[in-house]
Enzyme design. Structure first.
Site, mmCIF file in Angstrom:
data_model
loop_
_atom_site.group_PDB
_atom_site.id
_atom_site.type_symbol
_atom_site.label_atom_id
_atom_site.label_comp_id
_atom_site.label_asym_id
_atom_site.label_seq_id
_atom_site.Cartn_x
_atom_site.Cartn_y
_atom_site.Cartn_z
ATOM 1 N N LYS A 1 0.841 -1.208 0.000
ATOM 2 C CA LYS A 1 0.000 0.000 0.000
ATOM 3 C C LYS A 1 0.872 1.251 0.000
ATOM 4 C CE LYS A 1 -3.832 -2.347 2.283
ATOM 5 N NZ LYS A 1 -4.581 -2.619 3.521
ATOM 6 N N GLN B 1 -4.468 -1.026 9.736
ATOM 7 C CA GLN B 1 -4.384 -2.345 9.088
ATOM 8 C C GLN B 1 -4.996 -3.411 10.000
ATOM 9 O OE1 GLN B 1 -3.267 -3.016 5.925
ATOM 10 N NE2 GLN B 1 -3.921 -5.112 6.290
ATOM 11 N N ASP C 1 -10.657 3.214 4.209
ATOM 12 C CA ASP C 1 -11.095 1.825 4.035
ATOM 13 C C ASP C 1 -12.620 1.740 3.870
ATOM 14 O OD1 ASP C 1 -9.188 -0.151 3.817
ATOM 15 O OD2 ASP C 1 -8.849 -0.340 5.971
#
Ligand code: NAD
Length: 304
Positions: free
Chosen positions: A53, A97, A120
């Site tokens: 990422k 994460q 997200d």
């Protein structure tokens, strides 16, 4: 023989377009989009995902930062950090994460992220907006899946779409997006009595389970678009999806490979979400500056 949907190539095109926009954005707003990724602990899989990422964000010219934290961090310490990032006007996107260590409450952590920085798309308010048809920040994997389907040129409107798996991060949101694109959507899961009878109805089949060869060729309608979201490592240590790929290629019209299908799009959509958050923040601060200028001008006018 199915056409392979090349997720890697599509993601590269999306990222190239984004990097060409970067100099203009910097000239207009005086800064670039910024993505902050919080990694708690030493999970190897998470470390690998985070590395990809960050590399993708850097490749398009975004400012990206990793905040790596000890697995022993307390929930309060993590929440305090998130609040600091929420308040920082130079932070556009915050991603924690997952998974996080068990002593931290995932719901509390996700809920603490500013809704407008939740790249997200997992914040309850963003999830609620998706289900009300407003599509604020849409989760990356489902957003990427729809891009992959659209890249085939097959129209979603009026088609029968079958989703296998009902997780909050893939199955449910992708079903809702396909519904909003006017597909007739069937959701299937562990309690579905006859999975094959359902998958055979699918013009568009999205499989997000994590079980090798769950979907065999005889479960696929000829010509269907097949999106394989699953990623597992099989007995030989090879990364595989949920669909029996070689046999499915003989029946499907279009199919995503694993790896190189959904994965690259998930990361490209993370960058897209970060870009959307940045534009919202940058436009909002430009509007505030304009408003202040107007107020000051009118005050000066009155004083005269
Ligand atoms: P999850 O474990 O949260 O959900 C799996 C779902 O599959 C559940 O809803 C369950 O009901 C359903 N299921 C299990 N066995 C089934 C069966 N026999 N028949 C029908 N349904 C069944 O998983 P998830 O987070 O949604 O992820 C699914 C897979 O997708 C995993 O392999 C994950 O690694 C992968 N994934 C890939 C990406 C990517 O970017 N490529 C992103 C997210 C998840």
């Amino acid at each position: 023989m199915a056409q392979i949907i090349d997720g890697k190539a599509l993601a590269t095109r999306i990222k190239e377009k984004m990097s060409t926009q970067m100099p203009n954005l910097e000239a207009k707003y005086g800064r670039r989009p910024s993505l902050y990724i919080i990694l708690v602990g030493n999970d190897e899989g998470s470390q690998r995902y985070v590395k990809h990422k960050l590399a993708a964000a850097a490749s398009v010219g975004m400012d990206s930062r990793l905040i790596a934290l000890e697995p022993t961090i307390t929930e309060k310490e993590l929440l305090d950090l998130i609040h600091v990032l929420n308040e920082d006007p130079l932070v556009d996107g915050i991603l924690v994460q997952l998974p996080i260590p068990k002593h931290l409450n995932e719901y509390h952590i996700i809920q603490a992220i500013d809704k407008g920085k939740d790249v997200d798309g997992f914040h309850p308010l963003n999830v609620g907006e998706l289900w009300q048809g407003m599509h604020g920040i849409v989760p990356c994997t489902p957003k990427g899946i729809v891009q992959l389907i659209m890249s085939t040129g097959v129209t979603i409107d009026g088609k029968t779409a079958v989703v296998v798996g009902r997780s909050n991060i893939v199955g449910k949101p992708v079903a809702k997006i396909l519904l909003d694109e006017n597909a007739t959507v069937i959701m299937t899961h562990t309690h579905t009595k006859d999975l094959k009878a359902m998958t055979l109805l699918a013009d568009i089949l999205v499989v997000a389970v994590g079980k090798e060869k769950l979907i065999t060729a005889d479960m696929i309608k000829p010509g269907a678009v097949v999106i394989d979201v699953g990623i597992t490592r099989n007995a030989e240590g090879k990364l595989v999806g949920d669909v029996d790929f070689d046999a499915a290629c003989e029946v499907a019209g279009y199919i995503t490979p694993v790896p190189g299908g959904v994965g690259p799009l998930t990361i490209a959509m993370l960058l897209k979400n970060t870009m959307e958050c940045f534009l919202n923040h940058a436009e909002a601060s430009t509007n505030v500056s304009k408003l202040w200028s107007k107020i000051i001008e009118s005050r000066i006018g009155t004083d005269k």
